[in-house]
Design an enzyme around this catalytic site. Sequence first.
Site, PDB file in Angstrom:
ATOM      1  N   ARG A  73       0.691  -1.214  -0.014  1.00  0.00           N
ATOM      2  CA  ARG A  73      -0.164   0.047   0.183  1.00  0.00           C
ATOM      3  C   ARG A  73       1.059   1.124   0.024  1.00  0.00           C
ATOM      4  O   ARG A  73       1.812   1.227   0.610  1.00  0.00           O
ATOM      5  CB  ARG A  73      -0.944   0.008   1.158  1.00  0.00           C
ATOM      6  N   TYR A 203      -1.374  -3.805  -6.949  1.00  0.00           N
ATOM      7  CA  TYR A 203      -1.137  -4.466  -5.689  1.00  0.00           C
ATOM      8  C   TYR A 203      -2.104  -4.190  -4.885  1.00  0.00           C
ATOM      9  O   TYR A 203      -2.732  -3.310  -4.291  1.00  0.00           O
ATOM     10  CB  TYR A 203       0.327  -4.174  -5.181  1.00  0.00           C
ATOM     11  N   LYS A 212      -9.537  -2.200   1.451  1.00  0.00           N
ATOM     12  CA  LYS A 212      -9.347  -1.198   2.488  1.00  0.00           C
ATOM     13  C   LYS A 212      -9.985   0.176   1.887  1.00  0.00           C
ATOM     14  O   LYS A 212     -10.319   1.051   2.587  1.00  0.00           O
ATOM     15  CB  LYS A 212      -7.715  -0.722   2.503  1.00  0.00           C
ATOM     16  N   HIS A 232     -10.847  -1.770  11.512  1.00  0.00           N
ATOM     17  CA  HIS A 232      -9.954  -2.610  10.975  1.00  0.00           C
ATOM     18  C   HIS A 232      -9.650  -3.806  12.243  1.00  0.00           C
ATOM     19  O   HIS A 232      -8.755  -3.758  13.027  1.00  0.00           O
ATOM     20  CB  HIS A 232      -8.533  -1.587  10.770  1.00  0.00           C
ATOM     21  N   SER A 254      -1.328  -3.040  11.009  1.00  0.00           N
ATOM     22  CA  SER A 254      -1.173  -3.991   9.952  1.00  0.00           C
ATOM     23  C   SER A 254       0.143  -4.890  10.517  1.00  0.00           C
ATOM     24  O   SER A 254       1.147  -4.513  10.893  1.00  0.00           O
ATOM     25  CB  SER A 254      -0.712  -3.305   8.743  1.00  0.00           C
ATOM     26  N   CYS A 256       0.441  -7.231  12.694  1.00  0.00           N
ATOM     27  CA  CYS A 256       0.825  -7.484  14.272  1.00  0.00           C
ATOM     28  C   CYS A 256       0.226  -8.774  14.417  1.00  0.00           C
ATOM     29  O   CYS A 256       0.038  -9.262  15.783  1.00  0.00           O
ATOM     30  CB  CYS A 256       0.090  -6.473  14.742  1.00  0.00           C
ATOM     31  N   GLY A 257      -0.135  -9.551  13.552  1.00  0.00           N
ATOM     32  CA  GLY A 257      -0.444 -11.214  13.805  1.00  0.00           C
ATOM     33  C   GLY A 257      -2.054 -11.067  13.933  1.00  0.00           C
ATOM     34  O   GLY A 257      -2.597 -11.983  14.804  1.00  0.00           O
ATOM     35  N   ASP A 279      -9.583  -9.255   9.290  1.00  0.00           N
ATOM     36  CA  ASP A 279      -9.239  -7.800   8.961  1.00  0.00           C
ATOM     37  C   ASP A 279      -9.958  -6.964   9.301  1.00  0.00           C
ATOM     38  O   ASP A 279      -9.718  -5.644   9.569  1.00  0.00           O
ATOM     39  CB  ASP A 279      -8.528  -7.978   7.556  1.00  0.00           C
ATOM     40  N   ASN A 370       6.420  -8.198   2.090  1.00  0.00           N
ATOM     41  CA  ASN A 370       4.982  -8.092   2.252  1.00  0.00           C
ATOM     42  C   ASN A 370       4.089  -8.990   1.316  1.00  0.00           C
ATOM     43  O   ASN A 370       3.162  -8.689   0.817  1.00  0.00           O
ATOM     44  CB  ASN A 370       4.691  -6.684   2.019  1.00  0.00           C
ATOM     45  N   ARG A 372       2.076 -12.129  -0.033  1.00  0.00           N
ATOM     46  CA  ARG A 372       0.710 -12.375   0.456  1.00  0.00           C
ATOM     47  C   ARG A 372       0.275 -13.905  -0.035  1.00  0.00           C
ATOM     48  O   ARG A 372       0.696 -14.136  -1.421  1.00  0.00           O
ATOM     49  CB  ARG A 372       0.000 -11.465   0.054  1.00  0.00           C
ATOM     50  N   GLY A 497      -0.294 -19.713  20.005  1.00  0.00           N
ATOM     51  CA  GLY A 497      -1.550 -20.239  20.977  1.00  0.00           C
ATOM     52  C   GLY A 497      -1.765 -19.934  22.419  1.00  0.00           C
ATOM     53  O   GLY A 497      -3.017 -19.896  22.882  1.00  0.00           O
TER      54      GLY A 497
HETATM   55  O1  O2Y Z   1      -3.021  -4.298   0.735  1.00  0.00           O
HETATM   56  C1  O2Y Z   1      -1.834  -4.477   0.975  1.00  0.00           C
HETATM   57  O2  O2Y Z   1      -0.937  -4.151  -0.060  1.00  0.00           O
HETATM   58  C2  O2Y Z   1      -1.109  -5.106   2.050  1.00  0.00           C
HETATM   59  S1  O2Y Z   1      -1.625  -4.435   3.523  1.00  0.00           S
HETATM   60  C3  O2Y Z   1      -2.965  -5.394   4.071  1.00  0.00           C
HETATM   61  C4  O2Y Z   1      -3.449  -6.532   3.473  1.00  0.00           C
HETATM   62  C5  O2Y Z   1      -4.315  -7.619   4.045  1.00  0.00           C
HETATM   63  C6  O2Y Z   1      -4.954  -6.866   5.281  1.00  0.00           C
HETATM   64  N1  O2Y Z   1      -4.460  -5.958   5.644  1.00  0.00           N
HETATM   65  C7  O2Y Z   1      -3.512  -5.129   5.494  1.00  0.00           C
HETATM   66  C8  O2Y Z   1      -3.119  -3.953   6.294  1.00  0.00           C
HETATM   67  O3  O2Y Z   1      -2.311  -3.226   5.735  1.00  0.00           O
HETATM   68  O4  O2Y Z   1      -3.889  -3.778   7.228  1.00  0.00           O
HETATM   69 MN    MN Z   2      -5.220  -5.017   7.554  1.00  0.00          MN
END
Ligand code: O2Y
Ligand code: MN
Length: 587
Positions: A73, A203, A212, A232, A254, A256-257, A279, A370, A372, A497
């Site tokens: 992003r 992307y 988003k 979020h 983003s 953080c698990g 998410d 990053n 995915r 866990g």
């Molecule tokens: O969308 C992107 O380029 C990656 S960032 C992302 C992807 C999935 C879920 N959350 C995020 C985020 O940045 O919060």
């Molecule tokens: Mn996200």
Amino acid sequence: MDKTLTSHAGLLAWVEESTRLCQPERVHWCTGSEDEAQWLISTMVAAKGLIPLNHDEWPNCYLHRSNPNDVARVEDRTFICSQSPDDAGPTNHWMAPDEAKKLLYSIFEGSMKGRTMYVVPYIMGPAGSPFSKVGVEITDSAYVALSMRIMTRMGKIALETLGTEGAFVPGLHSTAELDPEKRYICHFPDEKERLILSVNSGYGGNALLGKKCFALRIASALARDEGWLAEHMLILELEDPQGEKLYFTGAFPSACGKTNLAMLESIFPDWKVRTIGDDIAWLRIGEDGRLWAVNPEAGFFGVAPGTSEKTNPSAMETIRSNTLFTNVARTDDGDPWWEGIGPAPEFLTDWKGERRPGDDTAGGRFSQPNSRFTAPAKQCPTISPHWEDPQGVPISGILFGGRRNDTMPLVLEANSWEHGVFLGATMASQTTAAAGGAQGVLRRDPMAMLPFCGYHMGDYFAHWLEMGKRIPNPPKIFHVNWFQKDDEGNFLWPGYGENLRPLLWARERILGVGEAIETPIGTVPTPDGMNLEGLSLAEGVMERLLEVNHDRWAQECDAIAKHFETFGEKLPPALSAELEALRQRVG
Ligand code: O2Y
Ligand code: MN
């Protein structure tokens, strides 16, 4: 143009207008069918936009490599184009709507020459849910069309939901020339039907406009106007040994698990954790006075590096088939590979397509940090049977959390809704690869919405406070931090866990039990207040994880005061009052 799919005059007119502007060679209306997906895949494979993976091991899985200049992003090129800059606020980039349209439409002009324009109708939220909303993305990217089929309810079902007069959020997207200098992701929250325009990126969040752009930035503005929350947040289900279920949402910045927590593997066999979403959550006040949450998405767009059988076995099972991988490495056997999945084989083809020895650490990473996976949520072994319930699930607890080396204890219960909003508004986290830019820097990220709030964040806090007054039976709010480190830089808490333990304590607090101590910053467990059965931590570690260090908190108050200055007059007085009260308590 195929008018047989819809007779929605507004949609047909907008597609015609976009066709005139972008001048594609052909227009394809997506139906969402399996045949269509296979046609898109074979077209992309022929054009080398997708690489088939080992079909025996990874059926119907493909690898996509994005342009190396287009891997995340781009917050600095993301704009809220409200009429007034004051509505976008100090934490968003703003562009005047007319200026933005002029600029972007000039880039769109002729941008699809020789290409196919895909019309992608989609629903955010379960089909048939009163809370779902329709969007239509026009794109010149087959990768986007395929990804939207995984991430949303896409195609005919959306057109049926739309009918002949339904409202939809239009989103126009072109990869154009993938020129990073002319990359713009623009949102128009003040348009009647709202609007998203995105150019020069193919992307993730820049290009899959349902995620988003719609489900957070545009939806947060809709939610402000209509009296709900677009957040979020992950949504998870916790089932006790008697079969009683309770639901949490969790807002974490983003990477953080969130996906790992949403798919947490329970360490106690008689307790079950199930996934509703990883998410985004849309939350509304139900007729019963509780807050109800729906996951608007149908898939996961998860970070690959670090995902393994050990860290997230559910994710590994989810992505075994029907998954698009983006910017991961590939083994000679055609398996996807990334750092953290396991040992490197003798040779790997890295995310840019270069084949190198697996032990070539000097040559840099094999998968993009990053990188995915895009996978259908229904394939997740921990998906809850309630994940598509039209009314959503009732939320008993909200978790806020960040990645902090110190200061924030493992788990903290807010004293009230206002205090909980304060904890959310002051959340901070060390940055990661998800947003591009410097990593490891502590950044305030209120409610994990900094990059995603479609309007002034001061107004957003006020909206949260207002919602609290309107929810007769609000969820309890907690702050968690799995990431504290010792003086040598080692994590103090094992995470994964084991995060079930603080969750179980939060559940007890919701039920009115649970051993706790009030501290100046909120309520924490007594050192043996959490179920620690089977966990061996070195002596003093639990105390350290729950410690409230007054000196650090005095500094934290100063840092929060500085953070609050950002919002000027729009900072709700209730939050300044919370800060003053905290200062007094910290001493
Ligand atoms: O969308 C992107 O380029 C990656 S960032 C992302 C992807 C999935 C879920 N959350 C995020 C985020 O940045 O919060
Ligand atoms: Mn996200």
